[in-house]
Write an enzyme that holds these catalytic residues in place. Sequence first.
Site, PDB file in Angstrom:
ATOM      1  N   TYR A  69       0.830  -1.208   0.000  1.00  0.00           N
ATOM      2  CA  TYR A  69       0.000   0.000   0.000  1.00  0.00           C
ATOM      3  C   TYR A  69       0.867   1.261   0.000  1.00  0.00           C
ATOM      4  O   TYR A  69       0.542   2.248  -0.647  1.00  0.00           O
ATOM      5  CB  TYR A  69      -0.989   0.002   1.178  1.00  0.00           C
ATOM      6  CG  TYR A  69      -2.155  -0.920   0.906  1.00  0.00           C
ATOM      7  CD1 TYR A  69      -3.145  -0.564  -0.006  1.00  0.00           C
ATOM      8  CD2 TYR A  69      -2.228  -2.164   1.509  1.00  0.00           C
ATOM      9  CE1 TYR A  69      -4.199  -1.428  -0.298  1.00  0.00           C
ATOM     10  CE2 TYR A  69      -3.271  -3.038   1.228  1.00  0.00           C
ATOM     11  CZ  TYR A  69      -4.251  -2.663   0.325  1.00  0.00           C
ATOM     12  OH  TYR A  69      -5.284  -3.514   0.015  1.00  0.00           O
ATOM     13  N   ARG A  72       1.945   1.890  -3.433  1.00  0.00           N
ATOM     14  CA  ARG A  72       0.860   2.487  -4.235  1.00  0.00           C
ATOM     15  C   ARG A  72       0.643   3.957  -3.875  1.00  0.00           C
ATOM     16  O   ARG A  72       0.398   4.795  -4.750  1.00  0.00           O
ATOM     17  CB  ARG A  72      -0.451   1.705  -4.033  1.00  0.00           C
ATOM     18  CG  ARG A  72      -0.459   0.394  -4.802  1.00  0.00           C
ATOM     19  CD  ARG A  72      -1.746  -0.372  -4.594  1.00  0.00           C
ATOM     20  NE  ARG A  72      -2.920   0.323  -5.084  1.00  0.00           N
ATOM     21  CZ  ARG A  72      -4.166   0.006  -4.721  1.00  0.00           C
ATOM     22  NH1 ARG A  72      -4.386  -0.980  -3.879  1.00  0.00           N
ATOM     23  NH2 ARG A  72      -5.187   0.678  -5.211  1.00  0.00           N
ATOM     24  N   HIS A 121     -15.102   2.984  -3.399  1.00  0.00           N
ATOM     25  CA  HIS A 121     -14.182   2.003  -2.807  1.00  0.00           C
ATOM     26  C   HIS A 121     -13.228   2.630  -1.799  1.00  0.00           C
ATOM     27  O   HIS A 121     -12.167   2.086  -1.538  1.00  0.00           O
ATOM     28  CB  HIS A 121     -13.410   1.272  -3.921  1.00  0.00           C
ATOM     29  CG  HIS A 121     -14.269   0.308  -4.684  1.00  0.00           C
ATOM     30  ND1 HIS A 121     -13.917  -0.235  -5.901  1.00  0.00           N
ATOM     31  CD2 HIS A 121     -15.484  -0.231  -4.382  1.00  0.00           C
ATOM     32  CE1 HIS A 121     -14.880  -1.049  -6.314  1.00  0.00           C
ATOM     33  NE2 HIS A 121     -15.834  -1.055  -5.418  1.00  0.00           N
ATOM     34  N   CYS A 129      -8.371   2.515  12.139  1.00  0.00           N
ATOM     35  CA  CYS A 129      -7.903   1.437  13.008  1.00  0.00           C
ATOM     36  C   CYS A 129      -8.553   0.122  12.591  1.00  0.00           C
ATOM     37  O   CYS A 129      -9.744   0.091  12.242  1.00  0.00           O
ATOM     38  CB  CYS A 129      -8.268   1.787  14.447  1.00  0.00           C
ATOM     39  SG  CYS A 129      -7.573   0.620  15.619  1.00  0.00           S
ATOM     40  N   CYS A 154      -5.425   2.900  20.499  1.00  0.00           N
ATOM     41  CA  CYS A 154      -5.524   1.544  21.059  1.00  0.00           C
ATOM     42  C   CYS A 154      -4.342   0.655  20.678  1.00  0.00           C
ATOM     43  O   CYS A 154      -4.344  -0.529  20.995  1.00  0.00           O
ATOM     44  CB  CYS A 154      -6.838   0.901  20.644  1.00  0.00           C
ATOM     45  SG  CYS A 154      -6.841   0.285  18.949  1.00  0.00           S
ATOM     46  N   THR A 192     -13.413   1.298 -16.840  1.00  0.00           N
ATOM     47  CA  THR A 192     -13.688   0.217 -15.877  1.00  0.00           C
ATOM     48  C   THR A 192     -14.047  -1.070 -16.601  1.00  0.00           C
ATOM     49  O   THR A 192     -14.717  -1.032 -17.639  1.00  0.00           O
ATOM     50  CB  THR A 192     -14.804   0.607 -14.874  1.00  0.00           C
ATOM     51  OG1 THR A 192     -15.011  -0.481 -13.972  1.00  0.00           O
ATOM     52  CG2 THR A 192     -16.112   0.976 -15.539  1.00  0.00           C
ATOM     53  N   SER A 193     -13.603  -2.194 -16.024  1.00  0.00           N
ATOM     54  CA  SER A 193     -13.961  -3.488 -16.609  1.00  0.00           C
ATOM     55  C   SER A 193     -15.405  -3.831 -16.274  1.00  0.00           C
ATOM     56  O   SER A 193     -16.024  -4.647 -16.944  1.00  0.00           O
ATOM     57  CB  SER A 193     -13.029  -4.583 -16.072  1.00  0.00           C
ATOM     58  OG  SER A 193     -13.106  -4.635 -14.655  1.00  0.00           O
TER      59      SER A 193
END
Length: 256
Positions: A69, A72, A121, A129, A154, A192-193
């Site tokens: 990530y 990216r 998305h 978190c 946390c 888009t596919s």
Amino acid sequence: MSIEYKIRLVAELITKSRHAIAFTGAGISAESGVPTFRGKNGLWTRIDPMKYASIDGFIANLREAWEWYKWRMELVEKAEPNPGHRALAELERLGFLKAVITQNVDRLHQRAGSRNVIELHGTLWVLRCINPSCRYSIGISEPPREVPPICPECSSPLRPSVVFFGEELPREAWRRAVELASRSDLVLVIGTSGAVYPAAYIPFIVRDNGGSIVDINPDRDAYSEIADVYIQGRAGEILPRIVEEVSRSDSQQSSI
Ligand code: OAD
């Protein structure tokens, strides 16, 4: 039908529409150097999506998944919006496009100047978190230095706020997208596919309400057969030509 003819047809559909929207996917960012997911060199041809893009895979491969990530995020941070993104922002500015409903998590639409963007998305640029009982989330403008980043409340790991496989779409984004699609008489489907549901329903909602579908993609996708107009081409080349045509007919209208 020649491409020039189709471009004029699409410009006419846009200028005559009451409520047009765009529905975009990874292909619109391809010309900015951001890889798509499927097809040649797609991200999912190199790695198993379940490994990094499902909650179980993400937790099981935490450091490795976070490195991916982070890579990216670095890629997207360096990328610039391309003429395709800018053309959609211009259509909105001219009053012809009500919203961009995107599956992309890169924020390139917003950086190009689009204002009403619905991120189905999620986005790479919000972390939250992984602990379901902790509500911590934070917007970021650059990739985290250390991975995995840790929740200050946390001490659980944070995750990018992108939708993983098997997860629900962000509720408010989905509600707004369905509402907009139900009111639309035209949807521009770009890059888009159409392979991932429920997002892929959006153009069908427009069509089921009597609206038109315009599909722009260098390769055929899930909508090419049913589209009123399918233009085989790259978003960054076709969209600016459409906007040019829209502006021309708009200025002719206003001078009559
Ligand atoms: P895909 O990778 O499935 O499809 C990208 C599409 O863009 C393909 O149909 C390409 O032919 C097309 N394309 C490539 N270059 C283009 C260009 N220059 N102009 C226009 N089109 C071009 O990407 P998505 O449909 O966005 O989900 O994938 C949907 C979801 O699957 C993504 O949001 C992601 C992924 O798993 C999540 O991350 C939750």
